[in-house]
Scaffold this motif. Structure first.
Motif, PDB file in Angstrom:
ATOM      1  N   ASN A 107      -0.306  -1.947   2.247  1.00  0.00           N
ATOM      2  CA  ASN A 107      -1.216  -3.021   2.643  1.00  0.00           C
ATOM      3  C   ASN A 107      -0.958  -4.277   1.821  1.00  0.00           C
ATOM      4  N   ALA A 108       0.285  -4.393   1.375  1.00  0.00           N
ATOM      5  CA  ALA A 108       0.749  -5.634   0.734  1.00  0.00           C
ATOM      6  C   ALA A 108      -0.085  -6.008  -0.485  1.00  0.00           C
ATOM      7  N   CYS A 109      -0.433  -5.014  -1.300  1.00  0.00           N
ATOM      8  CA  CYS A 109      -1.220  -5.309  -2.493  1.00  0.00           C
ATOM      9  C   CYS A 109      -0.358  -5.952  -3.573  1.00  0.00           C
ATOM     10  N   ASP A 110       0.950  -5.929  -3.402  1.00  0.00           N
ATOM     11  CA  ASP A 110       1.899  -6.561  -4.330  1.00  0.00           C
ATOM     12  C   ASP A 110       2.090  -5.813  -5.642  1.00  0.00           C
ATOM     13  N   ASN A 111       1.569  -4.610  -5.753  1.00  0.00           N
ATOM     14  CA  ASN A 111       1.657  -3.946  -7.048  1.00  0.00           C
ATOM     15  C   ASN A 111       3.087  -3.557  -7.402  1.00  0.00           C
ATOM     16  N   CYS A 112       3.808  -2.986  -6.438  1.00  0.00           N
ATOM     17  CA  CYS A 112       5.192  -2.591  -6.717  1.00  0.00           C
ATOM     18  C   CYS A 112       5.989  -3.815  -7.154  1.00  0.00           C
ATOM     19  N   TYR A 113       5.761  -4.892  -6.435  1.00  0.00           N
ATOM     20  CA  TYR A 113       6.443  -6.152  -6.706  1.00  0.00           C
ATOM     21  C   TYR A 113       6.171  -6.622  -8.140  1.00  0.00           C
ATOM     22  N   LEU A 114       4.955  -6.389  -8.597  1.00  0.00           N
ATOM     23  CA  LEU A 114       4.552  -6.905  -9.907  1.00  0.00           C
ATOM     24  C   LEU A 114       4.989  -6.018 -11.068  1.00  0.00           C
ATOM     25  N   VAL A 115       5.125  -4.707 -10.859  1.00  0.00           N
ATOM     26  CA  VAL A 115       5.367  -3.835 -12.011  1.00  0.00           C
ATOM     27  C   VAL A 115       6.838  -3.516 -12.257  1.00  0.00           C
ATOM     28  N   CYS A 116       7.715  -3.858 -11.336  1.00  0.00           N
ATOM     29  CA  CYS A 116       9.124  -3.494 -11.527  1.00  0.00           C
ATOM     30  C   CYS A 116       9.689  -4.197 -12.756  1.00  0.00           C
ATOM     31  N   PRO A 117      10.315  -3.428 -13.682  1.00  0.00           N
ATOM     32  CA  PRO A 117      10.833  -4.037 -14.912  1.00  0.00           C
ATOM     33  C   PRO A 117      12.088  -4.878 -14.704  1.00  0.00           C
ATOM     34  N   GLU A 118      12.746  -4.715 -13.566  1.00  0.00           N
ATOM     35  CA  GLU A 118      14.048  -5.415 -13.451  1.00  0.00           C
ATOM     36  C   GLU A 118      13.915  -6.926 -13.302  1.00  0.00           C
ATOM     37  N   PRO A 119      13.233  -7.542 -12.459  1.00  0.00           N
ATOM     38  CA  PRO A 119      12.534  -7.019 -11.297  1.00  0.00           C
ATOM     39  C   PRO A 119      13.460  -7.046 -10.088  1.00  0.00           C
ATOM     40  N   CYS A 120      13.432  -5.979  -9.303  1.00  0.00           N
ATOM     41  CA  CYS A 120      14.347  -5.944  -8.159  1.00  0.00           C
ATOM     42  C   CYS A 120      13.615  -5.654  -6.864  1.00  0.00           C
ATOM     43  N   ILE A 121      12.311  -5.893  -6.835  1.00  0.00           N
ATOM     44  CA  ILE A 121      11.583  -5.793  -5.572  1.00  0.00           C
ATOM     45  C   ILE A 121      11.294  -7.202  -5.092  1.00  0.00           C
ATOM     46  N   VAL A 122      11.698  -7.476  -3.870  1.00  0.00           N
ATOM     47  CA  VAL A 122      11.493  -8.816  -3.320  1.00  0.00           C
ATOM     48  C   VAL A 122      10.748  -8.693  -2.004  1.00  0.00           C
ATOM     49  N   ARG A 123      10.092  -9.758  -1.626  1.00  0.00           N
ATOM     50  CA  ARG A 123       9.471  -9.775  -0.302  1.00  0.00           C
ATOM     51  C   ARG A 123       9.536 -11.186   0.220  1.00  0.00           C
ATOM     52  N   SER A 124       9.971 -11.293   1.490  1.00  0.00           N
ATOM     53  CA  SER A 124      10.075 -12.622   2.078  1.00  0.00           C
ATOM     54  C   SER A 124       8.669 -13.127   2.350  1.00  0.00           C
ATOM     55  N   VAL A 125       7.867 -12.271   2.965  1.00  0.00           N
ATOM     56  CA  VAL A 125       6.477 -12.593   3.229  1.00  0.00           C
ATOM     57  C   VAL A 125       5.690 -11.406   2.707  1.00  0.00           C
ATOM     58  N   ARG A 126       4.481 -11.674   2.268  1.00  0.00           N
ATOM     59  CA  ARG A 126       3.669 -10.600   1.710  1.00  0.00           C
ATOM     60  C   ARG A 126       3.043  -9.811   2.853  1.00  0.00           C
ATOM     61  N   SER A 127       3.760  -8.813   3.318  1.00  0.00           N
ATOM     62  CA  SER A 127       3.276  -8.087   4.495  1.00  0.00           C
ATOM     63  C   SER A 127       3.962  -6.730   4.568  1.00  0.00           C
ATOM     64  N   ASN A 128       3.268  -5.777   5.165  1.00  0.00           N
ATOM     65  CA  ASN A 128       3.834  -4.441   5.353  1.00  0.00           C
ATOM     66  C   ASN A 128       5.209  -4.541   6.010  1.00  0.00           C
ATOM     67  N   GLY A 129       6.163  -3.819   5.458  1.00  0.00           N
ATOM     68  CA  GLY A 129       7.489  -3.769   6.062  1.00  0.00           C
ATOM     69  C   GLY A 129       8.426  -4.838   5.571  1.00  0.00           C
ATOM     70  N   LEU A 130       7.921  -5.812   4.829  1.00  0.00           N
ATOM     71  CA  LEU A 130       8.797  -6.905   4.405  1.00  0.00           C
ATOM     72  C   LEU A 130       9.124  -6.845   2.911  1.00  0.00           C
ATOM     73  N   TYR A 131       8.766  -5.733   2.279  1.00  0.00           N
ATOM     74  CA  TYR A 131       9.169  -5.528   0.881  1.00  0.00           C
ATOM     75  C   TYR A 131      10.545  -4.880   0.875  1.00  0.00           C
ATOM     76  N   LYS A 132      11.372  -5.321  -0.062  1.00  0.00           N
ATOM     77  CA  LYS A 132      12.734  -4.800  -0.094  1.00  0.00           C
ATOM     78  C   LYS A 132      13.128  -4.517  -1.534  1.00  0.00           C
ATOM     79  N   ILE A 133      13.903  -3.465  -1.731  1.00  0.00           N
ATOM     80  CA  ILE A 133      14.378  -3.149  -3.076  1.00  0.00           C
ATOM     81  C   ILE A 133      15.855  -3.496  -3.161  1.00  0.00           C
ATOM     82  N   LEU A 134      16.217  -4.282  -4.158  1.00  0.00           N
ATOM     83  CA  LEU A 134      17.620  -4.631  -4.343  1.00  0.00           C
ATOM     84  C   LEU A 134      18.293  -3.434  -5.011  1.00  0.00           C
TER      85      LEU A 134
END
Ligand SMILES: Cc1cc2nc3c(=O)[nH]c(=O)nc-3n(C[C@H](O)[C@H](O)[C@H](O)COP(=O)(O)OP(=O)(O)OC[C@H]3O[C@@H](n4cnc5c(N)ncnc54)[C@H](O)[C@@H]3O)c2cc1C
Ligand SMILES: Cc1ncc(C[n+]2csc(CCOP(=O)(O)OP(=O)(O)O)c2C)c(N)n1
Ligand code: SF4
Ligand code: SF4
Ligand code: SF4
Ligand code: SF4
Ligand SMILES: [Mg+2]
Lengths: 614, 354
Positions: free
Chosen positions: A520-547
C-alpha cells in the motif's frame, strides 16, 4: 558510486577487479556490483488478502479500503461495483464471511468491512448516475429467471458485457429474498428499490408477475433467448413433520416474512408466539414477531445452547436484547388445540449428527412438555419448487443438476444461487448468491462466444499468518462501532436498527486495515534499505523496484514491510549482468570478460604513469 | 558595513507516519545524496543512518567523515557513496575539520564569495572516533558553537578494525578486546560512557539528542532540528552493526526499536533554550532486556546475574525518564527470575507504556 570532487587522472580511469567499469569524472562509478554478495533476493509479490478470499463474490476489499484511506471514495465505489452490484444492500444484510476471515481479528478486532461497504453503497445510491454502464450491445438475448441476489448479479454482469437481459420474476415486486425475506428494519425497501432502478438504468427489462412454468414455458425460454440463467432460489418452507401442523395459527417463516415484505400480509399474531428453529431466518422471524405486535416471543431450538446455533452471533445478541426468550434442546412434536393452535407439544431432542441439518433424535423416554402459544412460526429451512424443470436436469436432492461451471448439460441454461448451493455445504447467503450469479454470467458469455469455461477461482497464497507481516507498525486500535437504535425503541418499529458510518468513521475504520499481503505504498522498504537500492518512479503499488545489481540481500526491507508483500527467494542465478566474485577473473563472454580484456591492455594505456607510480 | 544576512535552509519537519491506526510514511525528499554500490556489510546500521540523515539534509550538504567503516568500507577506488561534497579526516580531528568548514563558509559569505544558503555541515563520526579518539576536537567544535551538526553513529565498538571495545561498548558486550573467559565471564565490565549526556552537560548551548535507526522519521526530524538550530548540535544515533553484534541481517531496524523498548537506549532531546531534557518520547512497548540481548551473538555468553545487572541499568534509565516500571521489569532485575543466555528462552513480558 560517486566521484564528486575527486580528480581522476587518466591512468586511474581503469576498471577494477575485473568487474567494475572504469569511473569517469562526470558519471562516477556506474557499477560496484555488490549484488553479487546476495544469496537471497527480495521480491515484491502481492498475496491474496483473506477477506477478499472469503467474500462470496471476491470483492477487492483490501483495495477499496485502501482507496477509502486515501479519501478516494468514488474509486472505491467503482472497485466494489466490479464484483458487487448492490453494496448498499450487502452493506446492510451480509453475514460478512470476510470479517470472520479478517486477519485483524487475530490481533484485536476484525475490520468492520460491512460498515465501510455500506458507506460506499450509500454514496453510490446518492449519485445521480451510476459509475457502471452497459456494454456495447452484442445483439444476444439472455433471460434471467428470478430477481433475487443471484439473478440480480447475473443480469448486472451480463448487461455490462453487452447482452440484452430480461429478468422474469413471479412475485409482484423484484428483489427475491432481499425483499421477501430480509426485514425492512435490516434493509429498508427504498434502498432495494434504488438498486433495482439501477438495473433498469443498465437497460435490463424486469417482468414481474411472470412465473416460469405458468406464464412462460421451458420451451419458450429455449426458443426466445440465446441463453438463460435460472436463479429461482428456494421458495417453499420446510415442515417440521409434527402432528397438527395444518392448524390455524401455525405459520411458516418464509411466507410470513415474504408477505410482510411484499405488503400483502394478512397474519395477525396473538400475544404469545413461539418460533421453531435456531438459524438466521428464525431470528428474523422472532424479531419481526415483536414488531407485528406479539408480547412474548420464545425461540425453540434443537441446538443445546446458543453457540451451536447456525446463526450470526451479533444478530442473536440483538434479538435477545429486544427481549426474545430462548429455549434449547427441544423439538416440536405436535401442535395442540381445537382447530386453532393453543399449545405446542415439545420433546427433549438433539441432532443425531454433527451438523445442524442432520436428522433430529427425539428423546421418547422423557415426558413431553406443553407450551402454551397463540401462534407458532416454523423456520427450519426451505426447499425449491421446480415442477417446470425437465426431469433430466433434476438431481437426487430435488434441485437442479449442474456441472462445475454451473451449466445444465450442454445446453445454454445455467443455474445459480440458493437453488444450486443448498446442500452443498456452502452457507446460503446473499453474497454467495451474488458471487455465483457473477461467475455464471461470465460462463454464459464464454459459451456464447465459444471460449472455454472457467471454474471458481482457486485462491493463491492467502496470507493468514501474521508472522509473515510486521505487526510492529500497527498499534492496537479499537473497532469503530456503528450506532444502533436502543432495544426498547426499536423492537416495535420497522426503523433500521443499525446506523450508517459517517465519512470520518469510515476512514478511521479503513485506516485499521493491515492491507494484508498487498503493497500500500507506505514507503517503508524504500526508507530502510541501507544501500539504498529500492527505487520507485511513483509511490504506488507495483512501481517499487529493487536494483539487483546492488542489493546485498540483507532482507531488512522484507522484515520491515508491514503488509508482508515482500518476500525472499533464494538466488539461483544472476540474470542481470552481475557475475559472482569467484568467477571474476574467468574469461567468459559478457561484461566481465570484456573487462578482463581491458585489463590486459592496461599497460599500453599509461605505461609511464604506472611505472612511476609503482 | 551592513550586517550580512546568513540565509539558512530551515528544513520543515516530517509529519508522523502513524495516522490513527494507519502507518504511512510522510512524503520523503526525492534526493539521494547517498548512493548504492558501497561495500559496507549487508544490513549495515550505520549505512541506514547515513542514508536517512543525508536524505533529510538534502543536496546543499557537506559531509565530514573521520576514519571508520563509513570511510573505509564505503569509499573504494576513488569512489564514495556520497553524492555531495565529502571529506575524510583523520580519526581524531573530525571536530576541528568540521569547525573549519563551518568557519570557512561563514567567512566566505561575509566576504560575498558564497551566494546562497548556508550549507548543512554534518560530521559523521563513529563512536570510537566520537567517544575516544576524537572526543577533544568534537568538544571544541561544540564549545565554540560552530554552525554544524556532529553525529556520533554509535555501533558501540571500533568496527572497522575488526570489532574492538570502545567506551560506548555496553556492559557484557563481547569484542576482540573484551572476550569472555573464566576471569571475566561477562566480557566487558564497564558500562558505556554516557556520551550524549556528557555533551549536553558540557555544552548546554547546543541542541543535543539521541535517536535510533528503529525510528527513522524521528531520526530525520532530529537531523533537521539540529541543522535548523543556529550553532552547534550533537546527535548520538544507535546503529547496529551485524558483524560486531552478530545478528541476522534482517534485524537491523528491529534491533533499533528493541534497544529503545528495553530501556537500554533512552531517546531524549536537550532543549538549549529551556536548558532542560525532554523525555517525552515513548516506545510502543516496554520489554525486558533479554529480548534484545538474545538476538545478538555478542551477548551469548551472559549468565543470569549479568542479564539482571543490565536490567537494573535499564530500569534506572526508565526511572530517569520518569516512566513507571511495570512489575515484570522489576522482577526481571532479579537474577533468580532469569536464566543464562545459552538456555535463555527469555520471558516475554510486554507491558504497554504509560
Ligand atoms: C428470512 C431470510 C433472511 C435472510 N437474511 C439474510 C441476510 O440477512 N443476509 C444474507 O446474506 N442472507 C440472508 N438470507 C439468505 C439469502 O437471502 C439467500 O441466500 C439469497 O437471497 C439467495 O438468493 P437467490 O437469488 O438464489 O434466491 P432468492 O433470493 O430466493 O430469489 C429467487 C427469486 O426467484 C423467483 N422465482 C422462483 N421461482 C420462479 C419462477 N418459476 N419463475 C419466476 N421467478 C421465480 C422468486 O420469486 C425469487 O424472487 C436470508 C434468507 C431468509 C430466508
Ligand atoms: C589515530 C588512529 N588510531 C587508530 C586508527 C585505526 N582505525 C581505523 S578505523 C578505526 C575504528 C573506528 O571506530 P569507530 O569510530 O567506532 O567507527 P566504526 O569503524 O565503528 O564505524 C580505527 C581504530 C586510525 N585510523 N587512526
Ligand atoms: S486487515 Fe484488511 S486486508 Fe487484512 S483481512 Fe482484514 S480487511 Fe482484509
Ligand atoms: S534492504 Fe536493500 S539491500 Fe537489503 S535486501 Fe532489501 S533491497 Fe536488498
Ligand atoms: S514496505 Fe510498504 S511500500 Fe514497501 S512493499 Fe511493503 S507495503 Fe509496499
Ligand atoms: S562492520 Fe558493521 S559498521 Fe562496518 S560496514 Fe559492517 S555492519 Fe557496517
Ligand atoms: Mg563504531
Amino acid at each position: 558510486m560517486s566521484t564528486k570532487g575527486t580528480h581522476i587522472p587518466d591512468w586511474l580511469a581503469v576498471p577494477f577487479a575485473g568487474i567494475t567499469p572504469a569511473p569517469s569524472q562526470e558519471r562516477g562509478q556506474d557499477l560496484f556490483p555488490t549484488g553479487n554478495w546476495r544469496a537471497i533476493r527480495p521480491v515484491y509479490r502481492d498475496k491474496m488478502p483473506p477477506c477478499n478470499n472469503a467474500c462470496g463474490t471476491n470483492e477487492k476489499i483490501q483495495g477499496y479500503l485502501d482507496l477509502v484511506k486515501r479519501g478516494k471514495y468514488l474509486d472505491a465505489y467503482a472497485l466494489i461495483k466490479e464484483d458487487m452490484p448492490f453494496p448498499s444492500v450487502t452493506g446492510r444484510v451480509c453475514y460478512h464471511p470476510c470479517e470472520q476471515a479478517c486477519n485483524r481479528g487475530q490481533y484485536d478486532e476484525a475490520i468492520s468491512i460491512r460498515a465501510v461497504e455500506r458507506f460506499l453503497g450509500d454514496l453510490g445510491q446518492a449519485l445521480p448516475r451510476d459509475v457502471v454502464t452497459a456494454g456495447r450491445p452484442n445483439g444476444k438475448k439472455v433471460a434471467v429467471v428470478g430477481s433475487g441476489p443471484a439473478g440480480h448479479s447475473a443480469a448486472y454482469q451480463l448487461a455490462r458485457l453487452g447482452y440484452t437481459v430480461t429478468v422474469l420474476e413471479k412475485s409482484p415486486k423484484a428483489g427475491g429474498l432481499n425483499r421477501g425475506g430480509i426485514p425492512d428494519w435490516v434493509l429498508p425497501q427504498d434502498v432495494l428499490d434504488r438498486e433495482i432502478e439501477r438495473l433498469v438504468e443498465l437497460g435490463i427489462t424486469i417482468k414481474t408477475n411472470t412465473e416460469v412454468g405458468k406464464d412462460v414455458s421451458w420451451d419458450e425460454l429455449k426458443k426466445n433467448y440465446d441463453a438463460c440463467v435460472l436463479a429461482v432460489g428456494l421458495t417453499e418452507p420446510n415442515s417440521v413433520r409434527a402432528d397438527g401442523e395444518d392448524k390455524h395459527g401455525v405459520v411458516y417463516g418464509l411466507p410470513f416474512l415474504r408477505d410482510i415484505g411484499m405488503g400483502t400480509s394478512k397474519v395477525k399474531l396473538g400475544p404469545r408466539v413461539a418460533v421453531i428453529g435456531g438459524g438466521n431466518t428464525a431470528i428474523d422471524c422472532a424479531r419481526e414477531a415483536l414488531r407485528q405486535g406479539a408480547e412474548e416471543v420464545t425461540m425453540i431450538t434443537v441446538e443445546g445452547n446458543t453457540s451451536e446455533m447456525p446463526c450470526v452471533p451479533e444478530d442473536l445478541h440483538d434479538m435477545v436484547a429486544e427481549g426474545v426468550e430462548l429455549m434449547h434442546g427441544r423439538a416440536m412434536t405436535a401442535a395442540l388445540g381445537n382447530g386453532k393452535v393453543e399449545a405446542l407439544q415439545l420433546c427433549r431432542a438433539r441432532f443425531s449428527g454433527a451438523i445442524n441439518a442432520s436428522p433430529i433424535a427425539v428423546d421418547r423416554e422423557s415426558p413431553a412438555e406443553r407450551f402454551a402459544v397463540d401462534n407458532v412460526i416454523i423456520a427450519v429451512g426451505q426447499h425449491a419448487s421446480l415442477p417446470w424443470l425437465p426431469d433430466e436436469f433434476k438431481n437426487e436432492r430435488g434441485t437442479i443438476r449442474i456441472d462445475r461451471f454451473g451449466r445444465l448439460g450442454d445446453t445454454n441454461f445455467f443455474a445459480a444461487g440458493d437453488v444450486v448451493q443448498v446442500g452443498s455445504g456452502q452457507p446460503l447467503m446473499v453474497v454467495n448468491a451474488v458471487g455465483d450469479g457473477k461467475r455464471v454470467a461470465f460462463n454464459v458469455d464464454k459459451v456464447l462466444r465459444g471460449v472455454p469455461l472457467q471454474e471458481r477461482m482457486v485462491p493463491i497464497d492467502v496470507i493468514t499468518d501474521l508472522a509473515r507481516m510486521n505487526m510492529t507498525y500497527f498499534p492496537k486500535f479499537p473497532r469503530v462501532r456503528q450506532a444502533m437504535l436502543e432495544p426498547a425503541s426499536r423492537r416495535r418499529t420497522q426503523d433500521e436498527v443499525i446506523q450508517a458510518y459517517s465519512e470520518e468513521q469510515a476512514t478511521e475504520e479503513a485506516n485499521r486495515c493491515f492491507s494484508c499481503g498487498t503493497c500500500n505504498a507506505c514507503d517503508n522498504c524504500y526508507l530502510v534499505c541501507p544501500e539504498p537500492c529500492i527505487v520507485r518512479s511513483v509511490r504506488s503499488n507495483g512501481l517499487y523496484k529493487i536494483l539487483v545489481d546492488y542489493c546485498k540481500g540483507c532482507r531488512v526491507c522484507i522484515e520491515e514491510c508491514p503488509t508482508g508483500c515482500l518476500e525472499g527467494v533464494p538466488e539461483l542465478d544472476f540474470d542481470t549482468g552481475v557475475v559472482r566474485m569467484d568467477t571474476a577473473f574467468a574469461i567468459t563472454p559478457g561484461l566481465h570478460g570484456r573487462q578482463a580484456e581491458e585489463l590486459r591492455r592496461l599497460p599500453d594505456k599509461a605505461p609511464k604513469d604506472i611505472e612511476n607510480w609503482r | 558595513m551592513p550586517a550580512i544576512e546568513i540565509q539558512r535552509q530551515m528544513l520543515p519537519m516530517f509529519p508522523s507516519p502513524n495516522q490513527g491506526a494507519r502507518f504511512y510514511n510522510p512524503e520523503l525528499p526525492e534526493t539521494e545524496p547517498f548512493v548504492p554500490g558501497h561495500r559496507t556489510c549487508a544490513g549495515c546500521g550505520p549505512s541506514i543512518q547515513y542514508r536517512m540523515t543525508s536524505k533529510a539534509s538534502g543536496d546543499n550538504t557537506i559531509l565530514v567523515g573521520p576514519t571508520g567503516c563509513m570511510y573505509v568500507a564505503n569509499s573504494s577506488y576513488l569512489c564514495t557513496p556520497y553524492n555531495v561534497p565529502w571529506a575524510h579526516t583523520q580519526i581524531g580531528s573530525s571536530g576541528s575539520f568540521t569547525a573549519g568548514v563551518a568557519a570557512a563558509y561563514e567567512a566566505m559569505i561575509r566576504k560575498g564569495k558564497w551566494k546562497g544558503a548556508f550549507p548543512n555541515i554534518i560530521c559523521e563520526a563513529g563512536d570510537g572516533s566520537a567517544s575516544d579518539i576524537g572526543l577533544a576536537s568534537i568538544s571544541g567544535a561544540l564549545y565554540r558553537n560552530h554552525d554544524c551538526l556532529i553525529i556520533c553513529y554509535d555501533n558501540e565498538q571500533y568496527a572497522n578494525t575488526g570489532i574492538q571495545a570502545s567506551s560506548r561498548t555496553p556492559y557484557g558486550g563481547m569484542t576482540t578486546f573484551s572476550p569472555p573467559g573464566p576471569t571475566i565471564p561477562e566480557a566487558k565490565k564497564l558500562f558505556p560512557k554516557d556520551l550524549a549526556r556528557m555533551m549536553a552537560a558540557g555544552h548546554p548551548h547546543c541542541y543535543v539528542a539521541t535517536a535510533s535507526v528503529g525510528y527513522p522519521i524521528d531520526l530525520m526530524n532530529k537531523v533537521r532540528k539540529g541543522l535548523n538550530h543556529k550553532g552547534a548540535s550533537y546527535l548520538m544515533v544507535y546503529t547496529p552493526c551485524q558483524k560486531g553484534f552478530v545478528y541476522e541481517t534482517p534485524r537491523s531496524i528491529d534491533l533499533g526499536r528493541l534497544v529503545v523498548e528495553c530501556g537500554l537506549y533512552p531517546i531524549w532531546e536537550w532543549n538549549p533554550e529551556k536548558r532542560e531534557f525532554d523525555y517525552s518520547f515513548r516506545p510502543q512497548n516496554m520489554r525486558p532486556v533479554s529480548e534484545y540481548l538474545k538476538l545478538q551473538g555478542r551477548f551469548g555468553h551472559l549468565h543470569a546475574e549479568h542479564i539482571a545487572t543490565l536490567q537494573k541499568f535499564a530500569n534506572e534509565q526508565w526511572r530517569m525518564m520518569k516512566v513507571e516500571l511495570p512489575a515484570a521489569l522489576i522482577r526481571a532485575a532479579d537474577a533468580k527470575n532469569l536464566v543464562d543466555m545459552a538456555s535463555a528462552e527469555a520471558a516475554a513480558a510486554i507491558a504497554e507504556t504509560v
